[in-house]
Design an enzyme around this catalytic site. Sequence first.
Site, PDB file in Angstrom:
ATOM      1  N   SER A   1      23.951  78.008 -53.921  1.00  0.00           N
ATOM      2  CA  SER A   1      25.015  79.008 -53.804  1.00  0.00           C
ATOM      3  C   SER A   1      26.155  78.911 -54.805  1.00  0.00           C
ATOM      4  O   SER A   1      26.969  79.829 -54.896  1.00  0.00           O
ATOM      5  CB  SER A   1      25.589  79.007 -52.394  1.00  0.00           C
ATOM      6  OG  SER A   1      24.719  79.731 -51.560  1.00  0.00           O
TER       7      SER A   1
ATOM      8  N   LYS B   1      36.347  79.905 -51.905  1.00  0.00           N
ATOM      9  CA  LYS B   1      35.311  80.536 -51.071  1.00  0.00           C
ATOM     10  C   LYS B   1      35.766  80.551 -49.619  1.00  0.00           C
ATOM     11  O   LYS B   1      36.367  79.582 -49.139  1.00  0.00           O
ATOM     12  CB  LYS B   1      34.001  79.755 -51.218  1.00  0.00           C
ATOM     13  CG  LYS B   1      32.796  80.409 -50.542  1.00  0.00           C
ATOM     14  CD  LYS B   1      31.514  79.608 -50.790  1.00  0.00           C
ATOM     15  CE  LYS B   1      30.287  80.286 -50.208  1.00  0.00           C
ATOM     16  NZ  LYS B   1      29.047  79.509 -50.445  1.00  0.00           N
TER      17      LYS B   1
ATOM     18  N   SER C   1      25.351  82.296 -52.404  1.00  0.00           N
ATOM     19  CA  SER C   1      26.289  82.977 -51.540  1.00  0.00           C
ATOM     20  C   SER C   1      27.731  82.975 -52.055  1.00  0.00           C
ATOM     21  O   SER C   1      28.542  83.755 -51.552  1.00  0.00           O
ATOM     22  CB  SER C   1      26.247  82.337 -50.149  1.00  0.00           C
ATOM     23  OG  SER C   1      26.709  80.997 -50.191  1.00  0.00           O
TER      24      SER C   1
HETATM   25  N1  GLN Z   1      20.226  81.240 -50.826  1.00  0.00           N
HETATM   26  C1  GLN Z   1      20.204  80.025 -50.084  1.00  0.00           C
HETATM   27  C2  GLN Z   1      20.295  80.324 -48.615  1.00  0.00           C
HETATM   28  O1  GLN Z   1      20.375  81.450 -48.289  1.00  0.00           O
HETATM   29  C3  GLN Z   1      21.314  79.119 -50.514  1.00  0.00           C
HETATM   30  C4  GLN Z   1      22.579  79.393 -49.841  1.00  0.00           C
HETATM   31  C5  GLN Z   1      23.624  78.364 -50.095  1.00  0.00           C
HETATM   32  O2  GLN Z   1      23.499  77.529 -50.995  1.00  0.00           O
HETATM   33  N2  GLN Z   1      24.651  78.400 -49.256  1.00  0.00           N
HETATM   34  O3  GLN Z   1      20.262  79.471 -47.793  1.00  0.00           O
END
Ligand code: GLN
Length: 438
Positions: free
Chosen positions: A129, A30, A105
């Site tokens: 994410s 990532k 994400s």
């Molecule tokens: N969807 C969540 C957010 O937007 C989780 C994102 C994540 O785990 N980085 O914060």
Amino acid sequence: MSADLNAFVTEERIEGADDGPLAGRTVAVKDNISTEGVRTTCGSEMLADYVPPYDATVVERVKEAGATIVGKANMDEFGMGTTTETSAFGPTRNPVETDRVPGGSSGGSAAAVAAGEADLALGSDTGGSIRCPAAFCGVVGIKPTYGLVSRYGLVAYANSLEQIGPIAPTVEEAAELLDVIAGPDPNDATTRFDDEDAAGWAAGDEHPADAATYADAADGDVDGLEIAVPNELVEGADEGVVETFYDALDDLEAQGASYHEVSLPCVEYAVEAYYVIAMGEASSNLARFDGVRYGVSGGFDGDWNEAFAASRDQGFGEEVKRRVLLGTYALSAGYHDKYYRKAQDARAWIKRDFDEALSEADVLATPTMPVKPFRLGESLDDPLRMYLADANTTPVNLADLPAISVPAGESEGLPVGMQFVGPAFGEERVIRAASALE
Ligand code: GLN
């Protein structure tokens, strides 16, 4: 590699050691995890040209284990999103149905694995994410207990919540990658167990990863396993998701597991508490992107405030700006007690609810996502809808617990994920439970 999925921001091979437990395997990383000499953008214009001078600890470990890194995977900007559409480098497509999002994400990581563009991937999970894209793309993702895996070299979004973890086609392969990355790191004090309060580990104890072989736990043996199903996290889900979820539970029952329903009364506050805490931490963590310390230059014309503002205006996308503004507001004098303090209280209650439920069950099970993968563009104009999709994943980060998402089946041709949550450092339990579904 198929350019059409847009799973990678940067495609570059980084060779690992000749030998090791991951020899011959390819890994997508990532793009918020630092790679020495290879740009690390966090999906942001702000870092479009940023090249880190060092490797994250997990990258070092993956290289030492003999894997070849094949590129930096696309992601929502700074991890802020549930669809990989907030990336400054364009959205990633879901390989299962390419007009749908891969989740986020860590959408690039999951799409790369699902499409066979990488054998394994690293993601990060602040509020879901890793688990969300794993569920949406029909692969496996593990969010480790807070403190199991080093965050050294991970660009912070909300550091009290996030962990790096593996994404893979099978539970066993995800567990193998976890075996490589888990363990103490002198560069990340939250991986150390020097004091008594850290999850009950007393001074001198080993780090939990030292005593575990996670891959061995993927033995599919759920005979006698007691599963608790939290009502609150099933009720709100789509009909097709719920059906697939209960079919999978029946499958586990047929293998000797049993399940009972349980109530977690405080999880109804989880999404609110999560977003207050995550945005608060983000507003502080992202202060370093000002065009001087890091990020695109805002130019200087005699006024530093203007230069910083110009840098942040150009470098950050809409979702990041929204969160920095809301986070700054929630932490500001006069509002701190009203929002941030309350969110911290809710975090403690949620943790207590989980501990109670886990005192009478080995693991908890929920649908990973209450919805099926969105169509591209569907949720972008409706941030609240996007935030609510995190209802089942965010409570786990607030409680610092380990969780896994494993394919449970399909609904109308789209993958549905099952989430298992375990006690702190109970990775082996969730891995064992998940492996029985394959
Ligand atoms: N969807 C969540 C957010 O937007 C989780 C994102 C994540 O785990 N980085 O914060």
